[in-house]
Write a protein that holds these residues in place. Sequence first.
Motif, PDB file in Angstrom:
ATOM      1  N   VAL A  51       0.835  -1.205   0.000  1.00 22.32           N
ATOM      2  CA  VAL A  51       0.000   0.000   0.000  1.00 22.32           C
ATOM      3  C   VAL A  51       0.867   1.251   0.000  1.00 22.32           C
ATOM      4  O   VAL A  51       0.573   2.227  -0.712  1.00 22.32           O
ATOM      5  CB  VAL A  51      -0.961  -0.015   1.213  1.00 22.32           C
ATOM      6  N   ALA A  52       1.962   1.250   0.750  1.00 23.03           N
ATOM      7  CA  ALA A  52       2.842   2.419   0.792  1.00 23.03           C
ATOM      8  C   ALA A  52       3.470   2.674  -0.568  1.00 23.03           C
ATOM      9  O   ALA A  52       3.511   3.821  -1.043  1.00 23.03           O
ATOM     10  CB  ALA A  52       3.923   2.223   1.851  1.00 23.03           C
ATOM     11  N   PHE A  53       3.970   1.629  -1.225  1.00 22.06           N
ATOM     12  CA  PHE A  53       4.562   1.809  -2.547  1.00 22.06           C
ATOM     13  C   PHE A  53       3.519   2.229  -3.583  1.00 22.06           C
ATOM     14  O   PHE A  53       3.786   3.070  -4.447  1.00 22.06           O
ATOM     15  CB  PHE A  53       5.263   0.530  -3.012  1.00 22.06           C
ATOM     16  N   SER A  54       2.333   1.665  -3.508  1.00 23.36           N
ATOM     17  CA  SER A  54       1.271   2.039  -4.449  1.00 23.36           C
ATOM     18  C   SER A  54       0.845   3.491  -4.246  1.00 23.36           C
ATOM     19  O   SER A  54       0.647   4.232  -5.219  1.00 23.36           O
ATOM     20  CB  SER A  54       0.062   1.122  -4.272  1.00 23.36           C
ATOM     21  N   ALA A  55       0.704   3.904  -3.002  1.00 25.69           N
ATOM     22  CA  ALA A  55       0.322   5.284  -2.726  1.00 25.69           C
ATOM     23  C   ALA A  55       1.402   6.237  -3.214  1.00 25.69           C
ATOM     24  O   ALA A  55       1.101   7.294  -3.781  1.00 25.69           O
ATOM     25  CB  ALA A  55       0.079   5.479  -1.228  1.00 25.69           C
ATOM     26  N   GLY A  56       2.659   5.879  -3.027  1.00 26.24           N
ATOM     27  CA  GLY A  56       3.744   6.715  -3.520  1.00 26.24           C
ATOM     28  C   GLY A  56       3.743   6.831  -5.026  1.00 26.24           C
ATOM     29  O   GLY A  56       3.970   7.910  -5.587  1.00 26.24           O
ATOM     30  N   ALA A  57       3.470   5.727  -5.709  1.00 26.83           N
ATOM     31  CA  ALA A  57       3.435   5.743  -7.173  1.00 26.83           C
ATOM     32  C   ALA A  57       2.259   6.561  -7.697  1.00 26.83           C
ATOM     33  O   ALA A  57       2.364   7.236  -8.728  1.00 26.83           O
ATOM     34  CB  ALA A  57       3.362   4.320  -7.711  1.00 26.83           C
ATOM     35  N   LEU A  58       1.144   6.545  -6.976  1.00 31.57           N
ATOM     36  CA  LEU A  58      -0.039   7.280  -7.438  1.00 31.57           C
ATOM     37  C   LEU A  58       0.028   8.765  -7.093  1.00 31.57           C
ATOM     38  O   LEU A  58      -0.487   9.605  -7.849  1.00 31.57           O
ATOM     39  CB  LEU A  58      -1.299   6.681  -6.820  1.00 31.57           C
ATOM     40  N   LEU A  59       0.641   9.127  -5.989  1.00 36.53           N
ATOM     41  CA  LEU A  59       0.598  10.504  -5.521  1.00 36.53           C
ATOM     42  C   LEU A  59       1.775  11.369  -5.959  1.00 36.53           C
ATOM     43  O   LEU A  59       1.667  12.593  -5.960  1.00 36.53           O
ATOM     44  CB  LEU A  59       0.528  10.525  -3.985  1.00 36.53           C
ATOM     45  N   ARG A  60       2.880  10.776  -6.335  1.00 38.52           N
ATOM     46  CA  ARG A  60       4.046  11.590  -6.687  1.00 38.52           C
ATOM     47  C   ARG A  60       3.887  12.172  -8.087  1.00 38.52           C
ATOM     48  O   ARG A  60       3.311  11.559  -8.980  1.00 38.52           O
ATOM     49  CB  ARG A  60       5.319  10.769  -6.592  1.00 38.52           C
ATOM     50  N   PRO A  61       4.424  13.359  -8.283  1.00 35.47           N
ATOM     51  CA  PRO A  61       4.374  13.951  -9.622  1.00 35.47           C
ATOM     52  C   PRO A  61       5.435  13.312 -10.525  1.00 35.47           C
ATOM     53  O   PRO A  61       6.561  13.069 -10.095  1.00 35.47           O
ATOM     54  CB  PRO A  61       4.688  15.430  -9.383  1.00 35.47           C
ATOM     55  N   VAL A  62       5.057  13.036 -11.752  1.00 35.61           N
ATOM     56  CA  VAL A  62       5.984  12.443 -12.707  1.00 35.61           C
ATOM     57  C   VAL A  62       6.194  13.452 -13.834  1.00 35.61           C
ATOM     58  O   VAL A  62       5.379  13.561 -14.753  1.00 35.61           O
ATOM     59  CB  VAL A  62       5.437  11.116 -13.273  1.00 35.61           C
ATOM     60  N   VAL A  63       7.282  14.236 -13.702  1.00 31.66           N
ATOM     61  CA  VAL A  63       7.618  15.242 -14.703  1.00 31.66           C
ATOM     62  C   VAL A  63       9.101  15.061 -15.038  1.00 31.66           C
ATOM     63  O   VAL A  63       9.958  15.750 -14.479  1.00 31.66           O
ATOM     64  CB  VAL A  63       7.336  16.665 -14.181  1.00 31.66           C
ATOM     65  N   PRO A  64       9.439  14.130 -15.914  1.00 28.82           N
ATOM     66  CA  PRO A  64      10.849  13.926 -16.221  1.00 28.82           C
ATOM     67  C   PRO A  64      11.414  15.075 -17.054  1.00 28.82           C
ATOM     68  O   PRO A  64      10.789  15.533 -18.002  1.00 28.82           O
ATOM     69  CB  PRO A  64      10.861  12.615 -17.005  1.00 28.82           C
ATOM     70  N   THR A  65      12.577  15.544 -16.649  1.00 26.87           N
ATOM     71  CA  THR A  65      13.290  16.569 -17.416  1.00 26.87           C
ATOM     72  C   THR A  65      14.714  16.079 -17.646  1.00 26.87           C
ATOM     73  O   THR A  65      15.157  15.094 -17.049  1.00 26.87           O
ATOM     74  CB  THR A  65      13.331  17.912 -16.660  1.00 26.87           C
ATOM     75  N   ARG A  66      15.421  16.797 -18.492  1.00 26.99           N
ATOM     76  CA  ARG A  66      16.799  16.393 -18.800  1.00 26.99           C
ATOM     77  C   ARG A  66      17.671  16.453 -17.558  1.00 26.99           C
ATOM     78  O   ARG A  66      18.499  15.576 -17.325  1.00 26.99           O
ATOM     79  CB  ARG A  66      17.351  17.327 -19.887  1.00 26.99           C
ATOM     80  N   GLU A  67      17.488  17.460 -16.715  1.00 28.68           N
ATOM     81  CA  GLU A  67      18.284  17.596 -15.504  1.00 28.68           C
ATOM     82  C   GLU A  67      18.011  16.466 -14.508  1.00 28.68           C
ATOM     83  O   GLU A  67      18.901  16.003 -13.817  1.00 28.68           O
ATOM     84  CB  GLU A  67      18.018  18.945 -14.829  1.00 28.68           C
ATOM     85  N   LYS A  68      16.758  16.050 -14.452  1.00 25.08           N
ATOM     86  CA  LYS A  68      16.412  14.975 -13.527  1.00 25.08           C
ATOM     87  C   LYS A  68      16.975  13.629 -13.962  1.00 25.08           C
ATOM     88  O   LYS A  68      17.177  12.748 -13.135  1.00 25.08           O
ATOM     89  CB  LYS A  68      14.895  14.861 -13.388  1.00 25.08           C
ATOM     90  N   MET A  69      17.235  13.457 -15.245  1.00 25.82           N
ATOM     91  CA  MET A  69      17.739  12.189 -15.745  1.00 25.82           C
ATOM     92  C   MET A  69      19.263  12.082 -15.688  1.00 25.82           C
ATOM     93  O   MET A  69      19.821  11.035 -15.964  1.00 25.82           O
ATOM     94  CB  MET A  69      17.274  11.972 -17.186  1.00 25.82           C
ATOM     95  N   LEU A  70      19.959  13.160 -15.315  1.00 20.69           N
ATOM     96  CA  LEU A  70      21.412  13.125 -15.201  1.00 20.69           C
ATOM     97  C   LEU A  70      21.836  12.386 -13.933  1.00 20.69           C
ATOM     98  O   LEU A  70      21.105  12.338 -12.951  1.00 20.69           O
ATOM     99  CB  LEU A  70      21.977  14.553 -15.152  1.00 20.69           C
ATOM    100  N   THR A  71      23.038  11.842 -13.978  1.00 19.77           N
ATOM    101  CA  THR A  71      23.586  11.199 -12.796  1.00 19.77           C
ATOM    102  C   THR A  71      23.916  12.273 -11.769  1.00 19.77           C
ATOM    103  O   THR A  71      24.457  13.315 -12.090  1.00 19.77           O
ATOM    104  CB  THR A  71      24.866  10.428 -13.174  1.00 19.77           C
ATOM    105  N   TYR A  72      23.599  12.005 -10.517  1.00 19.71           N
ATOM    106  CA  TYR A  72      23.793  12.979  -9.450  1.00 19.71           C
ATOM    107  C   TYR A  72      24.825  12.446  -8.479  1.00 19.71           C
ATOM    108  O   TYR A  72      24.692  11.350  -7.945  1.00 19.71           O
ATOM    109  CB  TYR A  72      22.465  13.223  -8.724  1.00 19.71           C
ATOM    110  N   GLU A  73      25.879  13.218  -8.242  1.00 16.33           N
ATOM    111  CA  GLU A  73      26.914  12.820  -7.289  1.00 16.33           C
ATOM    112  C   GLU A  73      27.180  13.964  -6.318  1.00 16.33           C
ATOM    113  O   GLU A  73      28.043  14.807  -6.538  1.00 16.33           O
ATOM    114  CB  GLU A  73      28.204  12.463  -8.020  1.00 16.33           C
ATOM    115  N   CYS A  74      26.407  14.046  -5.282  1.00 16.62           N
ATOM    116  CA  CYS A  74      26.619  15.023  -4.206  1.00 16.62           C
ATOM    117  C   CYS A  74      26.659  16.456  -4.711  1.00 16.62           C
ATOM    118  O   CYS A  74      27.455  17.271  -4.235  1.00 16.62           O
ATOM    119  CB  CYS A  74      27.895  14.693  -3.443  1.00 16.62           C
TER     120      CYS A  74
END
Length: 121
Positions: A24-47
């Motif tokens: 239920v927690a994972f399903s609620a997270g998948a349904l409630l989170r915003p899904v707006v992929p951008t180029r910056e969000k798809m980059l690798t993040y290192e601190c």
Amino acid sequence: MPDYFHGYAVVGLVAVVGVLFVAVAFSAGALLRPVVPTREKMLTYECGVDPVGDGWAHTQVRYYVYAFLYVIFAIDSVFLFPWATVFAGFGAVTLVEMFLFLGLLAVGLLYAWKKGVLAWT
């Protein structure tokens, strides 16, 4: 016979409730989170720093050995401190057993030292 399976039923019910809670927690997270992929969000993040170079890095095995030795001596302390608090009532047999335990740990440490594992180079 019903009393025998009652304990298993309680454990099974707790396991089912736990699995349902996670689902239920994972399903609620998948349904409630915003899904707006951008180029910056798809980059690798290192601190907060842009990644440079190849993604593969060689890791020294000695770091795992140090972690393993730490775990061994942490377990040593877990067994040694409770033993020291209740030693008074058990006599010489307990003392011999603890020295055997400490001796095995000392042999392991001596082996690691002789193999050069503890040398930081």
